[in-house]
Design a protein around this motif. Structure first.
Motif, mmCIF file in Angstrom:
data_model
loop_
_atom_site.group_PDB
_atom_site.id
_atom_site.type_symbol
_atom_site.label_atom_id
_atom_site.label_comp_id
_atom_site.label_asym_id
_atom_site.label_seq_id
_atom_site.Cartn_x
_atom_site.Cartn_y
_atom_site.Cartn_z
ATOM 1 N N ILE A 58 0.845 -1.204 0.000
ATOM 2 C CA ILE A 58 0.000 0.000 0.000
ATOM 3 C C ILE A 58 0.878 1.250 0.000
ATOM 4 C CG2 ILE A 58 -1.662 1.336 1.357
ATOM 5 C CD1 ILE A 58 -2.788 -1.384 2.347
ATOM 6 N N GLY A 59 1.899 1.257 0.853
ATOM 7 C CA GLY A 59 2.787 2.417 0.907
ATOM 8 C C GLY A 59 3.491 2.666 -0.405
ATOM 9 N N LEU A 60 3.957 1.606 -1.053
ATOM 10 C CA LEU A 60 4.638 1.747 -2.339
ATOM 11 C C LEU A 60 3.700 2.275 -3.421
ATOM 12 C CD1 LEU A 60 6.887 -1.446 -2.517
ATOM 13 C CD2 LEU A 60 7.666 0.917 -2.675
ATOM 14 N N LEU A 61 2.479 1.776 -3.450
ATOM 15 C CA LEU A 61 1.517 2.243 -4.455
ATOM 16 C C LEU A 61 1.266 3.742 -4.320
ATOM 17 C CD1 LEU A 61 -1.005 -0.733 -4.367
ATOM 18 C CD2 LEU A 61 0.383 -0.039 -6.333
ATOM 19 N N TRP A 62 1.125 4.212 -3.090
ATOM 20 C CA TRP A 62 0.873 5.641 -2.898
ATOM 21 C C TRP A 62 2.136 6.465 -3.098
ATOM 22 C CZ3 TRP A 62 -3.768 7.513 -3.336
ATOM 23 C CH2 TRP A 62 -4.847 6.669 -3.111
ATOM 24 N N ASP A 63 3.307 5.886 -2.852
ATOM 25 C CA ASP A 63 4.562 6.547 -3.238
ATOM 26 C C ASP A 63 4.557 6.847 -4.728
ATOM 27 O OD1 ASP A 63 5.706 6.475 -0.727
ATOM 28 O OD2 ASP A 63 7.117 4.857 -1.162
ATOM 29 N N MET A 64 4.201 5.826 -5.505
ATOM 30 C CA MET A 64 4.250 5.954 -6.958
ATOM 31 C C MET A 64 3.235 6.969 -7.471
ATOM 32 S SD MET A 64 4.633 1.915 -7.745
ATOM 33 C CE MET A 64 6.057 1.010 -7.134
ATOM 34 N N ILE A 65 2.051 6.956 -6.873
ATOM 35 C CA ILE A 65 1.016 7.887 -7.309
ATOM 36 C C ILE A 65 1.403 9.321 -6.961
ATOM 37 C CG2 ILE A 65 -1.366 8.623 -6.885
ATOM 38 C CD1 ILE A 65 -2.044 5.613 -6.641
ATOM 39 N N SER A 66 1.848 9.545 -5.729
ATOM 40 C CA SER A 66 2.184 10.917 -5.325
ATOM 41 C C SER A 66 3.400 11.426 -6.088
ATOM 42 C CB SER A 66 2.449 10.971 -3.815
ATOM 43 O OG SER A 66 3.514 10.105 -3.453
#
Length: 510
Positions: free
Chosen positions: A291-299
């Motif tokens: 989850i953290g990685l996915l939101w890293d990529m989006i932001s």
């Protein structure tokens, strides 16, 4: 009341004593004089990177600034950047996580905000070898070209409407939708938009989550600088928790969908969520890390793309001779009877120089994400105490006349005269950082930005609105940690290719 006053005085006394101890024990870099408790917060100007660059002129290429009681050291020269990012890389490899960042990053269980250690090394390996490998970046190319050509088609459809003839369009609207659709397809494997251009319910929920993050992030909160008084910020803490829960629920729902789809078909797609779920056991990563990685990529993937291409288009309008030179190269290499692809980029050296020059003059993250000292360390002959933060001002590096000839001039030719790497080996140009903390998605970002810019310049001649001189275009950054244009650029795009070349090159599931 007396107890509260006594408590405040005690805190103030402890703070002053600690700062005196620091100044006696350490040789700290010079800087503006801090006040008790608030430090230099009262001194900061809205556009932080300009403020810090001005202070570098006063205090020198390395200076101290206190954000509340926290010491932040800012370096503003390539030599000092090398000391931070190479010579003392391991000693400065941690992250300083605020209360908000700690929640969004799952207590540092992602990549961007995790401290340096076994977890970081493991997740970094996953990103480098799997998610951002040359093979996967190439496999995801159809998605990039699909969304870039969809953006071009939308600009074309709007600019040829009779009521819009000769009118300026706000480029950020088109860039924002393109970046949203691209990064969500790469991250979640979904386009969130139907064939009629209508965002579906999941897409609306995602946009609401992203808007909520922007609103939370844009608020000036003293809670970040007074963490020992959480009861004063109960409403803020509740808003943070609610936002985090909403983002978690959204992400877990999509993760479950992909897990079920893989069990049914046995197929793994190239997008990031499928890749991480299929590799979860191999790399021993938790759901929180995914989850953290996915939101890293989006932001990281949305803002940087929008910011860089918007500045690039503004520079094309302000420098029509550069725009014409790019068009001449595109017409010579690609021609006017087909659409460019990423395969053409290696044969378009001047376009690549324009991309570099834009990353130089307008780095989307002008202060690299802060590095936190793991131990006491020296930089530039000064002491950096353990747990202090060090920031590299890449915006200042790009404007240093001792480093660049006529640094404020947008001149892509400088990269024809000298081949300068922008992926961490030359400390004059660091849009993606360097060392252990360099952005693993640098090549993906370069490919996407170059493609978007190339398509726009190939398809359109871009001019300012009627009555607006190029020198009147607002080239100031808006307040914040990223360098969005303060005033969204408005451009009159005039098609220069035949109408059949403005169609979206749609692809299926990748």
């Amino acid at each position: 009341m007396a107890a509260a006053v006594l408590f405040a005085v005690s805190i103030l006394t402890i703070f002053i004593a600690y700062k005196l101890f620091q100044r006696l024990r350490y040789k700290l870099p010079p800087g503006p004089r801090p006040l008790p408790i608030v430090g230099n917060l009262y001194d900061l100007k809205p556009v932080l990177v300009r403020c810090f660059t001005e202070w570098a002129q006063i205090y020198g290429p390395i200076f101290s600034v206190y954000l509340g009681s926290h010491l932040n050291v800012v370096v503003n020269s390539p030599e000092l950047a090398k000391e931070v990012l190479k010579d003392n890389d391991q000693q400065l490899a941690n992250r300083n996580r605020t209360r908000m960042i700690n929640m969004f990053s799952k207590n540092g269980m992602d990549l961007v905000w995790s401290d340096y250690g076994p977890h970081y090394v493991k997740v970094r390996k996953l990103c480098t070898l799997e998610l951002f490998s040359a093979k996967r970046i190439e496999a995801l190319r159809p998605i990039r070209e699909d969304e870039v050509t969809a953006m071009v088609e939308n600009v074309f459809n709007d600019c040829v409407k009779p009521e819009n003839k000769g009118k300026a369009l706000v480029m950020r609207d088109y860039l924002g939708m393109m970046a949203f659709l691209h990064i969500t397809r790469l991250s979640f494997g979904k386009r969130f938009m139907d064939s009629n251009g209508v965002v579906d319910s999941e897409g609306e929920e995602l946009k609401a989550i992203l808007d909520g993050a922007i609103q939370i992030g844009s608020r000036k909160s003293f809670a970040e600088f007074l963490p020992w008084l959480p009861f004063l910020f109960k409403a803020e803490n509740e808003a943070l928790a609610k936002h985090d829960s909403r983002a978690d629920n959204f992400t877990k729902k999509i993760m479950e969908e992909h897990t079920l789809a893989r069990k049914r078909t046995g197929n793994t797609k190239n997008h990031f969520i499928d890749a991480m779920l299929s590799l979860q056991k191999d790399y021993d990563i938790s759901d929180d890390t995914i989850i953290g990685l996915l939101w890293d990529m989006i932001s990281a993937g949305m803002d940087t793309t929008i910011i860089t291409v918007e500045w690039a288009l503004a520079e094309m309008v302000r420098n029509p001779h550069v725009q014409q030179k790019v068009q001449e190269e595109l017409d010579r290499v690609v021609g006017k009877d087909r659409v460019m692809t990423e395969a053409d980029i290696p044969k378009l050296p001047y376009l690549q120089c324009v991309t570099k020059e834009c990353f130089r003059v307008h780095p989307p993250t002008p202060l690299l994400l802060p590095h936190k000292a793991v131990t006491d360390v020296k930089v530039g002959g000064y002491d950096i105490p353990k747990d202090s933060t060090v920031s590299v001002n890449v915006w200042a590096l790009a404007r240093d006349p001792s480093v660049w000839k006529n640094p404020l001039e947008f001149r892509p030719e400088r990269f024809q005269e000298e081949d300068i790497d922008m992926k961490g080996t030359d400390y004059r140009l660091l849009p993606f950082g360097s060392g252990r903390r360099i952005c693993p998605g640098a090549q993906l970002a370069i490919n996407l930005v170059t493609s978007m810019l190339g398509h726009m310049v190939h398809h359109f001649t871009m001019t300012p609105p009627d009555g607006v001189r190029v020198e009147d275009i607002d080239m100031m950054e808006q307040a914040g940690l990223t360098t969005y244009m303060r005033t969204p650029v408005r451009i009159v795009p005039t098609p220069r290719l035949s109408a059949d070349l403005f169609k979206r090159v749609a692809v299926g599931s990748v």
